[in-house]
Scaffold this active site. Structure first.
Site, PDB file in Angstrom:
ATOM      1  N   ARG A 118       0.285   8.347   2.213  1.00  0.00           N
ATOM      2  CA  ARG A 118       1.409   7.865   2.632  1.00  0.00           C
ATOM      3  C   ARG A 118       1.648   7.822   4.311  1.00  0.00           C
ATOM      4  NH1 ARG A 118       5.058   8.411  -2.674  1.00  0.00           N
ATOM      5  NH2 ARG A 118       3.763   7.107  -4.016  1.00  0.00           N
ATOM      6  N   LYS A 134      -1.957   4.249 -13.395  1.00  0.00           N
ATOM      7  CA  LYS A 134      -1.461   4.751 -11.973  1.00  0.00           C
ATOM      8  C   LYS A 134      -0.275   5.680 -12.160  1.00  0.00           C
ATOM      9  CE  LYS A 134      -0.836   3.692  -7.145  1.00  0.00           C
ATOM     10  NZ  LYS A 134      -0.458   2.665  -6.123  1.00  0.00           N
ATOM     11  N   LYS A 194      -5.652   6.847 -12.119  1.00  0.00           N
ATOM     12  CA  LYS A 194      -5.416   7.369 -10.732  1.00  0.00           C
ATOM     13  C   LYS A 194      -4.218   8.188 -10.672  1.00  0.00           C
ATOM     14  CE  LYS A 194      -4.064   5.783  -6.153  1.00  0.00           C
ATOM     15  NZ  LYS A 194      -3.424   4.699  -5.639  1.00  0.00           N
TER      16      LYS A 194
HETATM   17  C1  PBG Z   1      -0.668   1.730  -2.911  1.00  0.00           C
HETATM   18  C2  PBG Z   1      -1.783   2.539  -3.162  1.00  0.00           C
HETATM   19  C3  PBG Z   1      -1.429   3.945  -2.984  1.00  0.00           C
HETATM   20  C4  PBG Z   1      -2.620   4.831  -2.949  1.00  0.00           C
HETATM   21  C5  PBG Z   1      -3.551   3.739  -3.129  1.00  0.00           C
HETATM   22  N1  PBG Z   1      -3.105   2.590  -3.139  1.00  0.00           N
HETATM   23  C6  PBG Z   1      -0.330   4.770  -2.629  1.00  0.00           C
HETATM   24  C7  PBG Z   1       0.878   4.820  -3.496  1.00  0.00           C
HETATM   25  O1  PBG Z   1       0.932   4.248  -4.701  1.00  0.00           O
HETATM   26  O2  PBG Z   1       1.870   5.609  -3.043  1.00  0.00           O
HETATM   27  C8  PBG Z   1      -2.919   6.389  -3.180  1.00  0.00           C
HETATM   28  C9  PBG Z   1      -4.277   6.801  -2.717  1.00  0.00           C
HETATM   29  C10 PBG Z   1      -4.585   8.001  -2.222  1.00  0.00           C
HETATM   30  O3  PBG Z   1      -3.584   8.771  -2.189  1.00  0.00           O
HETATM   31  O4  PBG Z   1      -5.489   8.308  -2.017  1.00  0.00           O
HETATM   32  N2  PBG Z   1      -0.889   0.706  -2.112  1.00  0.00           N
END
Ligand code: PBG
Length: 337
Positions: free
Chosen positions: A217, A207, A260
């Site tokens: 967010r 990630k 991701k």
């Molecule tokens: C963290 C999380 C995020 C996303 C999924 N799980 C946000 C981050 O790490 O800031 C992002 C998913 C998206 O942008 O569609 N809980």
């Protein structure tokens, strides 16, 4: 030897022939639809940067998940927006937490639907970071930006508690996304100790710290109040490191590994699939969704064709599972074509 010049084109001239030799196909079986669930009743709050997506209360969520089931999509992924945020993320692992109640409702009312839960703390923390903060952040000045120093050990155990509470509520798969070292082994350990050896872990293994999470967010109300996530999420410039992340997660017991965001990271998807041969999930994130939507609204792109091209690309790269806010549309489009 005679090599006819347009040899390859012969297979492209006929639509049905093309169908026969097509290497990659997108199926409804590949899709996961994400949802944002919040407290209250009859809530359906617009997320402006993600047209067609909403923050839903449990009653409305169940209705939406019923539609997902009718569309034949096998799984949903849940994110919670709690009323109470604090510095221990206590609503994340509360038995009556928002995700826990949503899971119970779906398992009860939409039998057969696979419920995957995102296991992270950022939405539950008053400061919006994915873990417990060590000490206090520095005050924000022009010369010194506050830095969030995360307590990895404390955090991975809270993540494990959170995962266990999701599974107790009925979650079929847990998906840790906090990027803490050792989070998968902590979760595997606590699940096994409690008799949940058969619950798979889909780990957000690679990630990246990404601008493409911007709209999320807003959707999950989880922007960091200070600093950023670069001390725990990956540097976009690295790919060998992604393979190390994946290797560790597999060693710790991950059953499905995730990359991701998806679109800018197809090389990572490809390398992960080639090297490990594990089920790979690609998360087509909020920013990927938002940018296409915005272009479609302006009349600059054609939505169906563009989305099918992007998602087919993810499969061609090696993704088995695709998490996308377009899941319902794609299910419909695949039936049409
Ligand atoms: C963290 C999380 C995020 C996303 C999924 N799980 C946000 C981050 O790490 O800031 C992002 C998913 C998206 O942008 O569609 N809980």
């Amino acid at each position: 030897m005679y090599f006819p010049k347009y040899r390859l084109r012969r297979l492209r001239g006929n639509k049905n022939l093309q169908r026969m030799v097509r290497e990659t196909k997108l199926f409804v079986d590949d899709l996961v639809m994400p949802f944002f669930v919040r407290e209250g009743k009859k809530v359906k709050k617009i997320i402006s940067s993600m047209p067609g997506n909403y923050q839903l209360s449990v009653d409305n969520l169940v209705r939406e998940v019923e539609e997902v089931k009718e569309a034949d999509i096998p799984a949903v992924l849940l994110f919670g927006i709690p009323d109470v945020k604090d510095e221990e993320a206590s609503s994340a692992y509360a038995g009556e937490g928002i995700v826990q109640r949503a899971v119970r409702a779906i398992k009860d009312r939409v039998p057969g639907m696979i419920v995957i839960t995102d296991v992270c703390l950022c939405e539950y923390m008053s400061h919006g970071h994915c873990g417990i903060i060590k000490g206090r952040p520095l005050p924000k000045t022009e010369s010194r930006k506050p830095k969030a120093e995360i307590d990895n050990e404390a955090t991975r155990h809270l993540l494990a508690r959170t995962a266990l509470s999701h599974v107790r509520a009925g979650a079929d798969v847990v998906a840790p996304s906090a990027m803490m070292d050792g989070q998968v082994s902590a979760i595997r350990g606590i699940l096994d100790e409690n008799g949940y050896q058969d619950i798979p872990i889909m780990s957000y293994s690679a990630k990246y710290a990404s601008s493409f999470y911007g709209p999320f967010r807003e959707a999950a109300e989880s922007p960091p109040a200070f600093g950023d996530r670069r001390s725990y999420q990956m540097d976009m410039a690295n790919s060998h490191e992604a393979l190390r992340e994946v290797a560790l997660d597999i060693e710790e017991g991950a059953d499905i590994v995730m990359v991701k965001p998806a679109l800018g990271y197809m090389d990572i998807i490809y390398r992960v699939k080639e090297k490990f041969g594990y089920p790979v999930a690609a998360y087509s994130v909020s920013g990927e969704f938002a940018m296409v939507k915005a272009a479609v609204e302006k009349g600059w792109l054609e939505e169906k064709k563009t989305v099918l091209e992007i998602l087919t690309g993810l499969k061609r790269a090696g993704a088995d599972i695709i998490i996308t806010y377009w899941a319902k549309d794609v299910a419909r489009w695949l039936k049409e074509s």
